[in-house]
Design a protein around this motif. Structure first.
Motif, PDB file in Angstrom:
ATOM      1  N   TYR A  27     -11.245  -0.737  -2.668  1.00 52.57           N
ATOM      2  CA  TYR A  27     -10.984  -0.948  -1.239  1.00 52.57           C
ATOM      3  C   TYR A  27     -10.647   0.366  -0.546  1.00 52.57           C
ATOM      4  O   TYR A  27     -11.100   0.623   0.567  1.00 52.57           O
ATOM      5  CB  TYR A  27      -9.846  -1.952  -1.030  1.00 52.57           C
ATOM      6  N   GLU A  30     -13.823   2.400  -0.125  1.00 49.80           N
ATOM      7  CA  GLU A  30     -14.651   1.822   0.929  1.00 49.80           C
ATOM      8  C   GLU A  30     -14.101   2.173   2.315  1.00 49.80           C
ATOM      9  O   GLU A  30     -14.852   2.378   3.261  1.00 49.80           O
ATOM     10  CB  GLU A  30     -14.717   0.305   0.779  1.00 49.80           C
ATOM     11  N   ALA A  31     -12.771   2.265   2.406  1.00 49.19           N
ATOM     12  CA  ALA A  31     -12.116   2.576   3.681  1.00 49.19           C
ATOM     13  C   ALA A  31     -11.971   4.090   3.884  1.00 49.19           C
ATOM     14  O   ALA A  31     -11.262   4.518   4.789  1.00 49.19           O
ATOM     15  CB  ALA A  31     -10.749   1.915   3.735  1.00 49.19           C
ATOM     16  N   VAL A  37      -6.595   0.455   6.602  1.00 48.78           N
ATOM     17  CA  VAL A  37      -7.865  -0.269   6.666  1.00 48.78           C
ATOM     18  C   VAL A  37      -8.146  -0.969   5.338  1.00 48.78           C
ATOM     19  O   VAL A  37      -8.571  -2.128   5.317  1.00 48.78           O
ATOM     20  CB  VAL A  37      -9.024   0.685   7.046  1.00 48.78           C
ATOM     21  N   ALA A  38      -7.888  -0.289   4.235  1.00 45.59           N
ATOM     22  CA  ALA A  38      -8.112  -0.877   2.908  1.00 45.59           C
ATOM     23  C   ALA A  38      -7.261  -2.124   2.722  1.00 45.59           C
ATOM     24  O   ALA A  38      -7.745  -3.153   2.238  1.00 45.59           O
ATOM     25  CB  ALA A  38      -7.804   0.154   1.821  1.00 45.59           C
ATOM     26  N   ARG A  40      -5.931  -4.065   5.049  1.00 51.18           N
ATOM     27  CA  ARG A  40      -6.392  -5.136   5.949  1.00 51.18           C
ATOM     28  C   ARG A  40      -7.657  -5.809   5.418  1.00 51.18           C
ATOM     29  O   ARG A  40      -7.798  -7.033   5.490  1.00 51.18           O
ATOM     30  CB  ARG A  40      -6.610  -4.594   7.354  1.00 51.18           C
ATOM     31  N   ARG A  41      -8.583  -5.022   4.869  1.00 48.25           N
ATOM     32  CA  ARG A  41      -9.808  -5.607   4.306  1.00 48.25           C
ATOM     33  C   ARG A  41      -9.492  -6.457   3.084  1.00 48.25           C
ATOM     34  O   ARG A  41     -10.076  -7.532   2.900  1.00 48.25           O
ATOM     35  CB  ARG A  41     -10.796  -4.511   3.940  1.00 48.25           C
ATOM     36  N   ALA A  42      -8.588  -5.982   2.243  1.00 49.41           N
ATOM     37  CA  ALA A  42      -8.218  -6.743   1.044  1.00 49.41           C
ATOM     38  C   ALA A  42      -7.555  -8.062   1.432  1.00 49.41           C
ATOM     39  O   ALA A  42      -7.856  -9.111   0.841  1.00 49.41           O
ATOM     40  CB  ALA A  42      -7.291  -5.910   0.169  1.00 49.41           C
ATOM     41  N   HIS A  44      -7.934  -9.659   4.292  1.00 54.41           N
ATOM     42  CA  HIS A  44      -8.977 -10.486   4.900  1.00 54.41           C
ATOM     43  C   HIS A  44      -9.809 -11.181   3.829  1.00 54.41           C
ATOM     44  O   HIS A  44     -10.047 -12.394   3.891  1.00 54.41           O
ATOM     45  CB  HIS A  44      -9.875  -9.623   5.790  1.00 54.41           C
ATOM     46  N   ASP A  45     -10.249 -10.417   2.835  1.00 55.35           N
ATOM     47  CA  ASP A  45     -11.073 -10.996   1.775  1.00 55.35           C
ATOM     48  C   ASP A  45     -10.310 -12.052   0.986  1.00 55.35           C
ATOM     49  O   ASP A  45     -10.857 -13.106   0.650  1.00 55.35           O
ATOM     50  CB  ASP A  45     -11.570  -9.901   0.838  1.00 55.35           C
TER      51      ASP A  45
END
Length: 73
Positions: A27, A30-31, A37-38, A40-42, A44-45
């Motif tokens: 993550y 990717e961020a 950001v990492a 928040r994406r984790a 979210h997923d």
């Protein structure tokens, strides 16, 4: 089980520390190194997967209920 002074939310979880580090690293990569950001994406997923699982379980219960209608147990 405790990590860095915090209680682990799922003490009996199957994921090893190295698996968690690998996922976190993916993550973060990717961020492009942006930890906010990492994270928040984790999150979210994880929430999306939990919602999907909840819907699948609910759908299964509904299907099972219709399958049992008219049958005596």
């Amino acid at each position: 089980m405790r990590h860095a002074g915090r209680a682990t939310p799922f003490p009996n979880a199957v994921l090893s520390r190295s698996a968690i580090d690998e996922i976190a690293g993916a993550y973060l990569e990717e961020a492009r190194g942006n930890a906010d950001v990492a994270l928040r994406r984790a999150i979210h997923d994880a929430l999306a997967q939990a919602l999907h699982a909840e819907r699948m379980v609910s759908h299964g219960f509904v299907r099972w209920e219709f399958a049992l209608r008219g049958r005596r147990l």
